[in-house]
Design a protein around this motif. Structure first.
Motif, PDB file in Angstrom:
ATOM      1  N   ALA A   1      42.432  84.556  17.556  1.00  0.00           N
ATOM      2  CA  ALA A   1      42.427  83.348  16.716  1.00  0.00           C
ATOM      3  C   ALA A   1      43.453  82.309  17.169  1.00  0.00           C
ATOM      4  O   ALA A   1      43.216  81.104  17.037  1.00  0.00           O
ATOM      5  N   GLN A   2      44.591  82.755  17.697  1.00  0.00           N
ATOM      6  CA  GLN A   2      45.654  81.826  18.051  1.00  0.00           C
ATOM      7  C   GLN A   2      45.579  81.345  19.501  1.00  0.00           C
ATOM      8  O   GLN A   2      46.424  80.559  19.938  1.00  0.00           O
ATOM      9  N   ILE A   3      44.614  81.798  20.253  1.00  0.00           N
ATOM     10  CA  ILE A   3      44.509  81.401  21.660  1.00  0.00           C
ATOM     11  C   ILE A   3      43.824  80.043  21.764  1.00  0.00           C
ATOM     12  O   ILE A   3      42.756  79.831  21.190  1.00  0.00           O
ATOM     13  N   GLU A   4      44.449  79.138  22.478  1.00  0.00           N
ATOM     14  CA  GLU A   4      43.924  77.788  22.648  1.00  0.00           C
ATOM     15  C   GLU A   4      43.256  77.650  24.014  1.00  0.00           C
ATOM     16  O   GLU A   4      43.652  78.298  24.987  1.00  0.00           O
ATOM     17  N   CYS A   5      42.251  76.769  24.079  1.00  0.00           N
ATOM     18  CA  CYS A   5      41.585  76.459  25.340  1.00  0.00           C
ATOM     19  C   CYS A   5      41.576  74.949  25.549  1.00  0.00           C
ATOM     20  O   CYS A   5      41.226  74.197  24.625  1.00  0.00           O
ATOM     21  N   SER A   6      41.959  74.522  26.730  1.00  0.00           N
ATOM     22  CA  SER A   6      41.922  73.104  27.071  1.00  0.00           C
ATOM     23  C   SER A   6      40.472  72.676  27.293  1.00  0.00           C
ATOM     24  O   SER A   6      39.587  73.527  27.469  1.00  0.00           O
TER      25      SER A   6
ATOM     26  N   THR B   1      34.931  75.512  31.919  1.00  0.00           N
ATOM     27  CA  THR B   1      34.933  76.720  32.757  1.00  0.00           C
ATOM     28  C   THR B   1      34.288  77.882  32.024  1.00  0.00           C
ATOM     29  O   THR B   1      33.508  78.647  32.599  1.00  0.00           O
ATOM     30  N   ALA B   2      34.599  78.004  30.737  1.00  0.00           N
ATOM     31  CA  ALA B   2      34.040  79.094  29.931  1.00  0.00           C
ATOM     32  C   ALA B   2      32.519  79.011  29.890  1.00  0.00           C
ATOM     33  O   ALA B   2      31.825  80.028  30.033  1.00  0.00           O
TER      34      ALA B   2
ATOM     35  N   PHE C   1      26.272  77.988  21.169  1.00  0.00           N
ATOM     36  CA  PHE C   1      26.428  78.541  22.516  1.00  0.00           C
ATOM     37  C   PHE C   1      27.846  78.326  23.030  1.00  0.00           C
ATOM     38  O   PHE C   1      28.462  79.233  23.595  1.00  0.00           O
ATOM     39  N   GLU C   2      28.377  77.120  22.817  1.00  0.00           N
ATOM     40  CA  GLU C   2      29.740  76.837  23.281  1.00  0.00           C
ATOM     41  C   GLU C   2      30.749  77.766  22.615  1.00  0.00           C
ATOM     42  O   GLU C   2      31.672  78.272  23.266  1.00  0.00           O
ATOM     43  N   LYS C   3      30.574  78.030  21.320  1.00  0.00           N
ATOM     44  CA  LYS C   3      31.493  78.932  20.619  1.00  0.00           C
ATOM     45  C   LYS C   3      31.451  80.333  21.220  1.00  0.00           C
ATOM     46  O   LYS C   3      32.488  80.985  21.381  1.00  0.00           O
TER      47      LYS C   3
ATOM     48  N   TYR D   1      35.671  83.737  26.816  1.00  0.00           N
ATOM     49  CA  TYR D   1      36.785  83.297  27.668  1.00  0.00           C
ATOM     50  C   TYR D   1      38.126  83.623  27.015  1.00  0.00           C
ATOM     51  O   TYR D   1      39.053  84.105  27.669  1.00  0.00           O
ATOM     52  N   LYS D   2      38.218  83.375  25.718  1.00  0.00           N
ATOM     53  CA  LYS D   2      39.456  83.676  24.989  1.00  0.00           C
ATOM     54  C   LYS D   2      39.770  85.168  25.012  1.00  0.00           C
ATOM     55  O   LYS D   2      40.935  85.562  25.106  1.00  0.00           O
ATOM     56  N   LEU D   3      38.730  85.982  24.926  1.00  0.00           N
ATOM     57  CA  LEU D   3      38.937  87.426  24.950  1.00  0.00           C
ATOM     58  C   LEU D   3      39.564  87.855  26.277  1.00  0.00           C
ATOM     59  O   LEU D   3      40.486  88.679  26.304  1.00  0.00           O
TER      60      LEU D   3
END
Length: 250
Positions: free
Chosen positions: A41-46, A52-53, A83-85, A91-93
């Motif tokens: 939950a706390q991981i951020e993605c630019s 990229t994901a 789909f993006e989620k 990717y976050k995992l």
């Protein structure tokens, strides 16, 4: 907007979903995914990482053209935002795994290396001890090739491959065979050994030493994550009745 599933116009109400998940044995998977959501939950993605994901997810799932992508979306009843989620979650995992266990992978690899090594070996098995002994001496005296004898006399599926088995992880064969292989020199021929109902002859053909490449690194990250995940499912998840006080607070 609240959505409801309908089967032949019969609605499946939210309060019945838990019962369905239990009946269809899908509850453990749901708990697993919920624990993952909590962990990342706390991981951020630019914005760059989000793109990229999406690319990585499409590549991994062999979704290589717009028509195929749309077919996949329709099959899974997803829109582009959903789909993006999914892609970003995947990717976050991986980021979570790397941040949590990445620094430990080299030492874990050394612990697991023996189990990750692979072998190619020749195997001949027969239920008759005398036949096994005779074949062993023929091999030892170079009177016939292992391939020819295995194809003719071996009573297991290895007869179809002229006795060759592998490459397989060194832990895959029967424990007794595995011990023989890990203590062998390449080309070493072992006398017949009894394994269950079989008399077996084994010769190590090749030892493939495991390397800490990208695929092995991800495999080990997945192992550590899976162990952690099972512990978390037992530790932090619970299912209990929803009383009126809980409903009001919620």
């Amino acid at each position: 907007m609240t959505e409801v599933i309908k089967i032949n116009e019969t609605p499946i109400f939210p309060e019945n979903l838990l019962s369905h998940l239990r009946t269809y044995q899908m509850l453990p998977q749901l708990l697993r995914e919920l624990v993952i959501d909590h962990a990342i939950a706390q991981i951020e993605c630019s914005p760059e990482e989000i793109e990229t994901a999406k690319r990585q997810y499409l590549t991994q799932n062999r979704l290589t053209d717009p028509k195929r992508i749309q077919g996949w979306l329709n099959h899974n009843r997803l829109n582009q935002e959903e789909f993006e989620k999914i892609a970003v979650r995947s990717y976050k995992l991986k980021k979570f795994q790397q941040e949590t266990w990445g620094a430990k992978i080299e030492s874990y690899f050394l612990q697991r290396k023996r189990d990750l090594d692979q072998v190619v070996y020749s195997l001949l098995r027969t239920k008759d001890n005398n036949t096994a002994t005779e074949l062993y001496f023929r091999l030892q005296n170079n009177e016939a090739s292992f391939e020819a004898l295995a194809q003719t006399y071996s009573e297991g599926p290895e007869a179809q491959t002229r006795g060759i088995v592998g490459p397989v992880p060194v832990t895959t064969p029967h424990e007794k065979i595995a011990k023989m292989l890990v203590s062998s020199e390449v080309g070493q021929l072992w006398p017949p050994v009894r394994v269950g109902e079989w008399s077996i002859i084994v010769r190590l053909e090749k030892l493939i030493s495991a390397q800490l490449d990208d695929a092995t690194r991800q495999k080990l990250l997945n192992e550590l994550f899976s162990k952690w995940l099972e512990e978390q499912i037992q530790k932090i998840t619970k299912i209990e009745p929803l009383n009126s006080e809980t409903s009001e607070v919620a």
